[in-house]
Design a protein around this motif. Structure first.
Motif, mmCIF file in Angstrom:
data_model
loop_
_atom_site.group_PDB
_atom_site.id
_atom_site.type_symbol
_atom_site.label_atom_id
_atom_site.label_comp_id
_atom_site.label_asym_id
_atom_site.label_seq_id
_atom_site.Cartn_x
_atom_site.Cartn_y
_atom_site.Cartn_z
ATOM 1 N N MET A 233 -0.266 1.367 0.175
ATOM 2 C CA MET A 233 0.374 1.874 -0.924
ATOM 3 C C MET A 233 0.559 3.287 -0.977
ATOM 4 N N ARG A 234 -0.554 4.193 -0.703
ATOM 5 C CA ARG A 234 -0.589 5.577 -0.715
ATOM 6 C C ARG A 234 0.590 6.089 0.236
ATOM 7 N N VAL A 235 0.726 5.368 1.497
ATOM 8 C CA VAL A 235 1.473 5.880 2.596
ATOM 9 C C VAL A 235 2.893 5.479 1.835
ATOM 10 N N PHE A 295 4.563 12.198 7.647
ATOM 11 C CA PHE A 295 3.589 11.868 8.764
ATOM 12 C C PHE A 295 2.147 12.549 8.767
ATOM 13 N N GLU A 296 2.385 13.893 8.828
ATOM 14 C CA GLU A 296 1.296 14.927 8.961
ATOM 15 C C GLU A 296 0.528 14.768 7.439
ATOM 16 N N GLN A 297 0.982 14.621 6.312
ATOM 17 C CA GLN A 297 0.207 14.520 5.240
ATOM 18 C C GLN A 297 -0.542 13.357 4.889
ATOM 19 N N CYS A 298 0.106 12.253 5.752
ATOM 20 C CA CYS A 298 -0.595 11.004 5.709
ATOM 21 C C CYS A 298 -1.827 11.055 6.712
ATOM 22 N N LEU A 299 -1.718 11.755 7.901
ATOM 23 C CA LEU A 299 -2.701 11.761 8.878
ATOM 24 C C LEU A 299 -3.955 12.665 8.289
ATOM 25 N N LYS A 300 -3.402 13.715 7.657
ATOM 26 C CA LYS A 300 -4.511 14.522 7.205
ATOM 27 C C LYS A 300 -5.194 13.861 5.937
ATOM 28 N N ALA A 301 -4.548 13.140 5.443
ATOM 29 C CA ALA A 301 -5.202 12.138 4.219
ATOM 30 C C ALA A 301 -6.204 11.068 4.778
ATOM 31 N N GLY A 302 -6.044 10.747 6.050
ATOM 32 C CA GLY A 302 -6.570 9.565 6.557
ATOM 33 C C GLY A 302 -6.117 8.289 6.202
ATOM 34 N N TRP A 303 -4.792 8.586 5.602
ATOM 35 C CA TRP A 303 -4.229 7.124 5.439
ATOM 36 C C TRP A 303 -3.369 6.403 6.487
ATOM 37 N N VAL A 304 -3.283 7.109 7.508
ATOM 38 C CA VAL A 304 -2.616 6.552 8.866
ATOM 39 C C VAL A 304 -3.541 7.154 9.992
ATOM 40 N N SER A 305 -3.494 6.418 11.248
ATOM 41 C CA SER A 305 -4.316 6.986 12.535
ATOM 42 C C SER A 305 -3.592 7.016 13.466
ATOM 43 N N ASP A 306 -2.283 6.949 13.433
ATOM 44 C CA ASP A 306 -1.223 7.234 14.434
ATOM 45 C C ASP A 306 -0.018 6.875 13.874
ATOM 46 N N GLY A 307 1.029 7.260 14.766
ATOM 47 C CA GLY A 307 2.318 7.170 14.350
ATOM 48 C C GLY A 307 3.283 7.386 15.389
ATOM 49 N N VAL A 308 4.365 6.708 15.350
ATOM 50 C CA VAL A 308 5.753 6.866 16.228
ATOM 51 C C VAL A 308 7.022 6.899 15.761
ATOM 52 N N THR A 346 1.152 -3.614 -8.673
ATOM 53 C CA THR A 346 0.092 -4.460 -9.124
ATOM 54 C C THR A 346 -0.138 -4.725 -7.471
ATOM 55 N N VAL A 347 0.475 -4.199 -6.563
ATOM 56 C CA VAL A 347 0.070 -4.571 -5.200
ATOM 57 C C VAL A 347 -1.224 -4.282 -4.508
ATOM 58 N N PRO A 348 -1.879 -3.226 -4.945
ATOM 59 C CA PRO A 348 -2.951 -2.596 -4.370
ATOM 60 C C PRO A 348 -4.023 -3.818 -4.876
ATOM 61 N N GLU A 349 -4.078 -3.971 -6.178
ATOM 62 C CA GLU A 349 -5.133 -4.896 -6.833
ATOM 63 C C GLU A 349 -5.016 -6.260 -6.274
ATOM 64 N N VAL A 367 -5.390 -16.257 9.777
ATOM 65 C CA VAL A 367 -4.384 -15.995 8.639
ATOM 66 C C VAL A 367 -3.534 -14.538 8.971
ATOM 67 N N VAL A 368 -2.184 -14.829 9.025
ATOM 68 C CA VAL A 368 -1.310 -13.574 9.136
ATOM 69 C C VAL A 368 -0.421 -12.861 8.336
ATOM 70 N N TRP A 369 -0.763 -11.897 7.703
ATOM 71 C CA TRP A 369 -0.205 -11.199 6.749
ATOM 72 C C TRP A 369 1.285 -10.498 6.967
ATOM 73 N N PHE A 370 2.055 -10.327 6.430
ATOM 74 C CA PHE A 370 2.964 -9.491 6.754
ATOM 75 C C PHE A 370 4.225 -9.362 5.536
ATOM 76 N N GLY A 371 5.146 -8.694 5.314
ATOM 77 C CA GLY A 371 6.077 -8.678 4.406
ATOM 78 C C GLY A 371 6.724 -7.537 3.858
ATOM 79 N N HIS A 372 7.413 -7.625 2.977
ATOM 80 C CA HIS A 372 8.342 -6.524 2.282
ATOM 81 C C HIS A 372 7.295 -5.783 1.048
ATOM 82 N N ILE A 373 6.130 -5.075 1.470
ATOM 83 C CA ILE A 373 5.211 -4.696 0.663
ATOM 84 C C ILE A 373 5.814 -3.688 -0.345
ATOM 85 N N GLY A 374 6.979 -3.102 0.188
ATOM 86 C CA GLY A 374 7.577 -2.291 -0.862
ATOM 87 C C GLY A 374 8.084 -2.644 -2.009
#
Ligand code: 2HG
Ligand code: ZN
Length: 461
Positions: A233-235, A295-308, A346-349, A367-374
């Protein structure tokens, strides 16, 4: 008796196409749930509103239950006919009826596929923005019956927002014209909105006037590898504050595993526990640069490890396939599905609580998770181990769904975000709706359909 009923219907509506071969009963009596054995009385394929009205009057006279049927891609059993019902398939009522350039509306019959609506809108330089993976086979009537959501809700809302008018055949066989395409109409109860999401229990939609809108500017798609659930949710915050999003979807490494096994292309050399696909306006360099900055911001913060980031429509489609292809890639594993929602805040909690619950209760299952998290909407698919019998598997999953429903109730969430209640989730309706509200819902249903013949057993008994 059965033959008498059908012959009688054939006499009442001589041009009505009727099917009753075993293969047809099987084909039209089920949806994607595959849990119930189809056993309809027969299949009617009306071609006109008059025929639908004739069917309703016949059903009322002979007390025969009716099940509406579109593309039967539903995941909640809403179109299942397992109790000698007459299936009313709208597959012959699948035409576009009218485009109004000034109103920016498209009037269609209920059996038209969502993708055909997309194409028709596009031909007029506009879009119908509701979209999801089953677009090629699901029908607008089914979309209305479940207030379908999908991948662009974050920007455009659910089906409800795009319905300017509906024609409805009631249980008595009356034809109602609800809202007539008006934008402003302050004249009492808006029955149109009652019908949207009613899963065919208040009558059958026989025509819909859909609102269209301008296409968004050209877009790009980014895929992120996300190392921790807490970062998801930070991303989302980072993307939403800098970009104009039209989708923000997530999936786990287990989901990716199954889509890759189904033929999709591996996006990154390293695996990651979570992934996000996001689509955003990227019409000019400013917007494209903003995406790189995020992307840069998320990478620096460690929220993402890769991106395309997609550089062409083909690349965008390949990235989307990783998300869009999940349901199909899981189908052979006979998944048990949950489709739940909470408020976005409430999503993170909620995700943390879900993870604890599911790893405690399903240690032995994939157990497979996915979806419209936004949108606060999480899809959970529990895959059936090959060696486990159907009934045992179902019993275990239902036990966990009760626990899940309790967690949802504490957050004021919903047991069905976008798939409907149907047969699958009716035991859990009370986790989402209060007792007094359910009593009112039942009373409304009884007013519309005193004999209880319109899609009975769906939503509630
Ligand atoms: C999706 O978002 C659909 O892909 C299907 O709602 C979800 O298969 C599912 O559980
Ligand atoms: Zn979905």
């Amino acid at each position: 008796m059965r033959q008498d009923l059908i012959s009688n219907l054939a006499r009442t509506a001589p041009a009505l196409r009727l099917l009753s071969a075993p293969a047809d009963l099987e084909h039209y009596g089920r949806d994607w749930t595959r849990r119930w054995t189809p056993a309809p009385l027969a299949i009617a394929l009306p071609a006109t509103i008059d025929e639908v009205q004739a069917i309703a009057r016949w059903a009322s006279e002979y007390n025969v239950a009716l099940v509406p049927s579109g593309g039967r891609t539903g995941l909640s059993g809403g179109a299942v006919a397992a109790n000698s019902e007459l299936v009313v398939s709208f597959e012959r009522m699948n035409r576009m009826l009218d485009f109004n350039a000034v109103d920016r509306t498209l009037t269609v019959q209920p059996g038209i596929a969502l993708e055909a609506v997309h194409k028709a809108a596009q031909e007029h330089g506009l879009i119908y923005p509701v979209d999801f993976g089953a677009r090629g086979s699901c029908s607008i009537g089914g979309n209305i019956a479940t207030n379908a959501g999908g991948i662009r809700v974050i920007r455009y809302g659910n089906t409800r927002e795009w319905i300017a008018g509906l024609k409805l055949v009631t249980a008595k066989g009356d034809l109602l014209e609800l809202n007539r395409g008006l934008i402003k109409n302050s004249s009492g109860y808006d029955l149109r909105h009652l019908v949207i999401g009613a899963e065919g229990t208040l009558g059958f939609v026989v025509e819909a006037t859909l609102r269209l809108t301008d296409p968004p500017p050209s877009s790009q798609v980014m895929l992120f590898a996300v190392p921790a659930m807490a970062a998801l949710m930070r991303v989302f915050d980072a993307c939403r504050s800098r970009l104009t999003l039209s989708a923000f979807e997530f999936f786990t490494d287990r989901a990716l595993h199954h889509v890759l096994a189904h033929g999709a292309q591996k996006p990154f050399a390293e695996t990651s526990p979570y992934y996000v696909v996001t689509e955003f306006d990227a019409a000019d360099q400013v917007q494209q640069q903003a995406a790189l900055d995020v992307f840069e911001q998320c990478l620096k913060a460690g929220w993402v490890s890769d991106g395309v980031m997609s550089q062409s429509d083909a690349q965008a489609a390949a990235l989307w396939r990783l998300r869009d292809g999940i349901t199909e890639s899981l189908a052979a594993h006979r998944p048990y599905k949950n489709d739940v929602s909470v408020r976005v805040s409430t999503v993170p909690e909620f995700l943390g609580e879900m993870q604890a619950l599911l790893s405690r209760e399903y240690p032995q299952f994939d157990v497979v998770w996915f979806g419209h998290i936004g949108d606060g909407n999480l899809h959970i698919n529990v895959l059936k181990p090959v060696e486990l019998g159907d009934a045992d598997f179902l019993a275990q999953c239902e036990r966990v769904t009760k626990l899940l429903a309790d967690v949802l109730a504490t957050h004021g969430g919903s047991i069905s975000a976008e798939h409907g209640i149907g047969l699958v989730k009716k035991a859990y309706l009370a986790s989402t709706r209060g007792a007094a509200e359910i009593t009112l819902m039942r009373s409304l249903r009884a007013v519309f359909d005193p004999q209880g013949l319109m899609n009975p057993g769906k939503l509630f008994d």
